[in-house]
Design a protein around this motif. Structure first.
Motif, PDB file in Angstrom:
ATOM      1  N   GLU A   1       0.823  -1.203   0.000  1.00 53.10           N
ATOM      2  CA  GLU A   1       0.000   0.000   0.000  1.00 53.10           C
ATOM      3  C   GLU A   1       0.861   1.258   0.000  1.00 53.10           C
ATOM      4  OE1 GLU A   1      -2.826  -0.363   3.175  1.00 53.10           O
ATOM      5  OE2 GLU A   1      -3.439  -2.383   2.536  1.00 53.10           O
ATOM      6  N   ARG A   2       1.988   1.211   0.677  1.00 49.91           N
ATOM      7  CA  ARG A   2       2.875   2.378   0.699  1.00 49.91           C
ATOM      8  C   ARG A   2       3.509   2.610  -0.671  1.00 49.91           C
ATOM      9  NH1 ARG A   2       6.906   0.506   4.592  1.00 49.91           N
ATOM     10  NH2 ARG A   2       7.971   2.490   4.237  1.00 49.91           N
ATOM     11  N   LEU A   3       3.760   1.534  -1.413  1.00 50.01           N
ATOM     12  CA  LEU A   3       4.293   1.700  -2.765  1.00 50.01           C
ATOM     13  C   LEU A   3       3.296   2.423  -3.659  1.00 50.01           C
ATOM     14  CD1 LEU A   3       6.006  -1.762  -3.379  1.00 50.01           C
ATOM     15  CD2 LEU A   3       7.155   0.458  -3.307  1.00 50.01           C
ATOM     16  N   CYS A   4       2.015   2.241  -3.384  1.00 47.25           N
ATOM     17  CA  CYS A   4       0.972   2.883  -4.187  1.00 47.25           C
ATOM     18  C   CYS A   4       0.537   4.225  -3.623  1.00 47.25           C
ATOM     19  CB  CYS A   4      -0.233   1.956  -4.294  1.00 47.25           C
ATOM     20  SG  CYS A   4       0.081   0.448  -5.242  1.00 47.25           S
TER      21      CYS A   4
ATOM     22  N   ILE B   1       6.560  -2.032  -8.845  1.00 44.26           N
ATOM     23  CA  ILE B   1       7.527  -0.978  -9.153  1.00 44.26           C
ATOM     24  C   ILE B   1       7.767  -0.897 -10.656  1.00 44.26           C
ATOM     25  CG2 ILE B   1       9.939  -0.264  -8.880  1.00 44.26           C
ATOM     26  CD1 ILE B   1       9.788  -1.467  -6.036  1.00 44.26           C
ATOM     27  N   THR B   2       7.979  -2.042 -11.302  1.00 44.77           N
ATOM     28  CA  THR B   2       8.242  -2.012 -12.743  1.00 44.77           C
ATOM     29  C   THR B   2       7.002  -1.578 -13.521  1.00 44.77           C
ATOM     30  OG1 THR B   2       7.734  -4.383 -12.931  1.00 44.77           O
ATOM     31  CG2 THR B   2      10.041  -3.774 -12.572  1.00 44.77           C
TER      32      THR B   2
ATOM     33  N   ALA C   1       6.195  12.433 -12.301  1.00 46.37           N
ATOM     34  CA  ALA C   1       7.131  11.800 -11.370  1.00 46.37           C
ATOM     35  C   ALA C   1       6.369  10.821 -10.484  1.00 46.37           C
ATOM     36  CB  ALA C   1       7.825  12.853 -10.520  1.00 46.37           C
ATOM     37  N   TYR C   2       7.035   9.742 -10.124  1.00 45.85           N
ATOM     38  CA  TYR C   2       6.376   8.729  -9.292  1.00 45.85           C
ATOM     39  C   TYR C   2       6.127   9.241  -7.884  1.00 45.85           C
ATOM     40  CZ  TYR C   2       6.378   4.784  -5.980  1.00 45.85           C
ATOM     41  OH  TYR C   2       6.104   3.939  -4.939  1.00 45.85           O
ATOM     42  N   ASP C   3       7.125   9.807  -7.255  1.00 44.32           N
ATOM     43  CA  ASP C   3       6.987  10.151  -5.838  1.00 44.32           C
ATOM     44  C   ASP C   3       7.702  11.465  -5.537  1.00 44.32           C
ATOM     45  OD1 ASP C   3       6.431  10.029  -3.143  1.00 44.32           O
ATOM     46  OD2 ASP C   3       7.875   8.447  -2.689  1.00 44.32           O
ATOM     47  N   PRO C   4       7.239  12.565  -6.086  1.00 41.88           N
ATOM     48  CA  PRO C   4       7.949  13.837  -5.900  1.00 41.88           C
ATOM     49  C   PRO C   4       7.990  14.310  -4.452  1.00 41.88           C
ATOM     50  CG  PRO C   4       5.805  14.214  -6.899  1.00 41.88           C
ATOM     51  CD  PRO C   4       6.021  12.733  -6.904  1.00 41.88           C
ATOM     52  N   LEU C   5       7.039  13.878  -3.632  1.00 40.42           N
ATOM     53  CA  LEU C   5       6.998  14.312  -2.235  1.00 40.42           C
ATOM     54  C   LEU C   5       7.722  13.350  -1.297  1.00 40.42           C
ATOM     55  CD1 LEU C   5       3.293  15.564  -2.020  1.00 40.42           C
ATOM     56  CD2 LEU C   5       5.367  16.874  -2.525  1.00 40.42           C
ATOM     57  N   GLY C   6       8.202  12.225  -1.833  1.00 41.15           N
ATOM     58  CA  GLY C   6       8.943  11.274  -1.012  1.00 41.15           C
ATOM     59  C   GLY C   6       8.115  10.608   0.057  1.00 41.15           C
TER      60      GLY C   6
ATOM     61  N   GLY D   1       6.518   7.591  -0.353  1.00 44.81           N
ATOM     62  CA  GLY D   1       6.547   6.140  -0.490  1.00 44.81           C
ATOM     63  C   GLY D   1       7.799   5.539   0.116  1.00 44.81           C
ATOM     64  N   PRO D   2       7.873   4.200   0.180  1.00 46.74           N
ATOM     65  CA  PRO D   2       9.019   3.536   0.810  1.00 46.74           C
ATOM     66  C   PRO D   2      10.197   3.319  -0.117  1.00 46.74           C
ATOM     67  CG  PRO D   2       7.429   1.888   0.158  1.00 46.74           C
ATOM     68  CD  PRO D   2       6.833   3.231  -0.220  1.00 46.74           C
ATOM     69  N   GLN D   3      10.029   3.613  -1.401  1.00 49.99           N
ATOM     70  CA  GLN D   3      11.061   3.288  -2.382  1.00 49.99           C
ATOM     71  C   GLN D   3      11.966   4.488  -2.620  1.00 49.99           C
ATOM     72  OE1 GLN D   3      11.387   0.274  -3.514  1.00 49.99           O
ATOM     73  NE2 GLN D   3      13.102   0.630  -4.897  1.00 49.99           N
TER      74      GLN D   3
END
Length: 225
Positions: A19-22, A144-145, A159-164, A166-168
């Protein structure tokens, strides 16, 4: 900690990581399937939940109530013994269930799993739970892929996670800290043992342990030109 505490803690950790990845995604990001080799994030979240519901709770928890009778058809992948399933290229056509409904599905299954994991398990049941956790970790790699493919094929280049949140850690791939892998290596010919050995988890295709002949490889200077 008891074995039950350890198993429960690990289960919660594995499930929450998906869930954190999403978490950095919008609801709309969970649905696209640009090519048939990619599965929507929403499908991954539901499929890994279906595994625990189908192979653990439905078989081991008397009176367990399926969250939805058609989710087995929607979120089975290739488990033919469990009946018909939606064709892989059609996974991106599912506007319903919504992301919120899939998260409710996960919460429903997790509540029952947490209750069960507080008690001692028979070895066969414990093995199924371990398999389910390993299976979900596999899908985290696929998440992730697939997310990278989905966002990478959007002309807006989001961008996937501009706010940081997620766990990745997505910075190391491009910041130069990863060593280059363009150096050729010399390998001596030898017979080695490969495959799973000893205790611990392994998928069935990782065993039995067996000998394999590795032929020597010695790149010449011209290979670097």
């Amino acid at each position: 900690m008891t074995p039950e505490d350890i198993r429960l803690t690990r289960y919660v950790s594995v499930r929450s990581r998906s869930e954190r990845l999403c978490a950095p995604l919008s609801a709309e990001d969970h649905v696209p399937q640009p090519v048939s080799d990619v599965s929507p994030p929403k499908w991954h979240l539901a499929h890994t939940t279906w595994f625990f519901e189908t192979f653990v709770l439905a078989l081991q928890q008397p009176g367990y109530r399926l969250f939805h009778p058609l989710y087995g058809y929607l979120f089975n992948s290739y488990y033919e013994s469990e009946g018909a399933h939606l064709a892989r290229p059609q996974r991106g056509s599912l506007s319903r269930p919504t992301v919120a409904e899939v998260m409710a599905y996960r919460a429903h299954v997790d509540e029952s799993m947490r209750r069960m994991l507080k008690e001692p398990l028979e070895p066969a049941v414990a093995a199924l739970v371990e398999l389910g956790m390993q299976h979900e970790q596999q899908h985290q790699e696929l998440l992730i892929t697939d997310i990278k493919y989905i966002l990478g094929h959007n002309p807006l280049h989001p961008a996937y996670d501009p706010l940081g949140i997620g766990p990745q850690d997505v910075t190391a791939e491009h910041d130069g800290t990863c060593p280059p892998l363009d150096d050729w290596l010399s390998v001596e010919g030898q017979t080695i043992r490969i495959g799973h050995q000893g205790p611990g988890f392994a998928f069935d295709n990782e065993s039995p342990s067996h000998l394999a002949l590795i032929q020597g490889r010695h790149p010449c200077g011209a290979c670097h030109q």
